[in-house]
Design an enzyme around this catalytic site. Structure first.
Site, mmCIF file in Angstrom:
data_model
loop_
_atom_site.group_PDB
_atom_site.id
_atom_site.type_symbol
_atom_site.label_atom_id
_atom_site.label_comp_id
_atom_site.label_asym_id
_atom_site.label_seq_id
_atom_site.Cartn_x
_atom_site.Cartn_y
_atom_site.Cartn_z
ATOM 1 N N ARG A 164 -48.272 37.330 29.161
ATOM 2 C CA ARG A 164 -47.558 36.440 30.081
ATOM 3 C C ARG A 164 -47.660 36.912 31.529
ATOM 4 O O ARG A 164 -47.889 36.112 32.444
ATOM 5 C CB ARG A 164 -46.097 36.322 29.655
ATOM 6 C CG ARG A 164 -45.896 35.509 28.381
ATOM 7 C CD ARG A 164 -44.427 35.468 27.990
ATOM 8 N NE ARG A 164 -43.955 36.789 27.593
ATOM 9 C CZ ARG A 164 -44.008 37.246 26.337
ATOM 10 N NH1 ARG A 164 -44.521 36.499 25.389
ATOM 11 N NH2 ARG A 164 -43.544 38.444 26.028
ATOM 12 N N THR A 165 -47.475 38.213 31.760
ATOM 13 C CA THR A 165 -47.500 38.708 33.143
ATOM 14 C C THR A 165 -48.893 38.569 33.736
ATOM 15 O O THR A 165 -49.067 38.125 34.875
ATOM 16 C CB THR A 165 -47.042 40.173 33.201
ATOM 17 O OG1 THR A 165 -45.709 40.256 32.701
ATOM 18 C CG2 THR A 165 -47.071 40.697 34.629
ATOM 19 N N HIS A 179 -40.051 46.296 36.555
ATOM 20 C CA HIS A 179 -40.873 45.075 36.592
ATOM 21 C C HIS A 179 -40.283 44.209 37.704
ATOM 22 O O HIS A 179 -39.619 43.201 37.452
ATOM 23 C CB HIS A 179 -40.806 44.361 35.245
ATOM 24 C CG HIS A 179 -41.916 43.377 35.018
ATOM 25 N ND1 HIS A 179 -42.595 42.756 36.046
ATOM 26 C CD2 HIS A 179 -42.468 42.895 33.875
ATOM 27 C CE1 HIS A 179 -43.502 41.940 35.549
ATOM 28 N NE2 HIS A 179 -43.450 42.019 34.228
ATOM 29 N N ARG A 198 -50.474 46.781 35.890
ATOM 30 C CA ARG A 198 -49.562 46.999 34.748
ATOM 31 C C ARG A 198 -49.942 48.353 34.159
ATOM 32 O O ARG A 198 -51.094 48.555 33.767
ATOM 33 C CB ARG A 198 -49.723 45.886 33.709
ATOM 34 C CG ARG A 198 -49.115 46.205 32.315
ATOM 35 C CD ARG A 198 -47.600 46.331 32.336
ATOM 36 N NE ARG A 198 -46.951 45.065 32.531
ATOM 37 C CZ ARG A 198 -46.556 44.239 31.570
ATOM 38 N NH1 ARG A 198 -46.736 44.582 30.312
ATOM 39 N NH2 ARG A 198 -45.956 43.106 31.856
ATOM 40 N N LYS A 211 -62.293 58.258 29.054
ATOM 41 C CA LYS A 211 -63.048 59.508 29.156
ATOM 42 C C LYS A 211 -62.306 60.563 29.965
ATOM 43 O O LYS A 211 -62.854 61.630 30.247
ATOM 44 C CB LYS A 211 -64.402 59.239 29.804
ATOM 45 C CG LYS A 211 -65.211 58.133 29.161
ATOM 46 C CD LYS A 211 -66.434 57.802 30.020
ATOM 47 C CE LYS A 211 -67.116 56.538 29.547
ATOM 48 N NZ LYS A 211 -68.245 56.166 30.437
#
Length: 238
Positions: free
Chosen positions: A52-53, A133, A105, A83
């Site tokens: 959704r975000t 958020h 995110r 890595k």
């Protein structure tokens, strides 16, 4: 950078952001928004998973006329992070591509703050583990105002798994700018963080904790329901 909800005071939110949001809603209804971000470019770096975000940022950027220079989902698995490359190195490299903003995110609390510390272009925190958020919190606050016509004087119930919920934490920090009452409704092992309660106490905001919404439902104006986070990372940067 947009990292933490506590950056935004109620005067700016009420006098600048929300009037602009109202204006843009009217513009969007009349198809007048599609060039606002013309020639602007966004990098979408999603180390932590989201649907959704990520969709919200990508769709908004395109509808406002901007471009998405690069996007990555599950970057910890499908990038050089797998890595051992550090977040700082990744951000430093992405800075060289000339975008106007990076939407990040991250799966660890503090990830956005670490990125912002070395980035020359704005970082927008699209959620950092159990941390914050901020853009969701501002949207939630705007939705409350649109539906209730005010924020001062409201009683708000925060319901669900509260302990590691970034959306709850971010919204509570914003609500603490207003004259509200907050009811935290959760199982005993999912209670709100102590730091959040300390912040409310310092701001003089009334709150209480209960286990059953039926105890307080008749006292509440706004119900904010969240799911229990079953796989949200709890790691914090050293």
């Amino acid at each position: 950078h947009i990292i933490d909800t506590r950056q935004f005071k109620r005067d700016w939110v009420g006098k600048v952001l929300f009037p602009l949001a109202d204006k843009m809603e009217r513009m969007f209804a009349n198809r007048l928004c599609n060039t606002l971000l013309a020639e602007k470019e966004m990098i979408s770096l999603f180390v932590g998973e989201s649907l959704r975000t990520r969709a919200s940022f990508d769709i908004a950027m395109k509808r406002l006329g901007g471009g998405i220079t690069f996007e990555s989902e599950a970057a910890r698995k499908f990038s050089s992070m797998a890595k051992g490359e550090s977040l700082e190195d990744t951000i430093a490299v992405l800075n060289e591509y000339g975008a106007d903003v990076i939407v990040l995110r991250h799966d660890k609390e503090g990830g956005a703050e670490k990125a912002a510390a070395i980035s020359n272009i704005p970082i927008i925190n699209a959620g950092d583990g159990p941390g914050q958020h901020p853009t969701q919190a501002l949207l939630d606050l705007y939705a409350i105002l649109r539906h209730k016509g005010k924020i001062d004087g409201l009683s708000v119930a925060m319901i669900g798994g509260l302990e590691g919920n970034r959306a709850i934490c971010s919204l509570v920090y914003q609500l603490a700018e207003y004259d509200v009452k907050i009811y935290f409704v959760s199982p005993e092992d999912k209670k709100i963080k102590t730091g959040i309660k300390e912040h409310l106490s310092k701001r003089g905001i009334w709150y209480t904790e209960v286990k059953d919404i039926r105890e307080v439902a008749h006292l509440v104006d706004v119900f904010y329901q969240t799911r229990t986070q079953t796989n949200l990372g709890t790691e914090v940067w050293d």
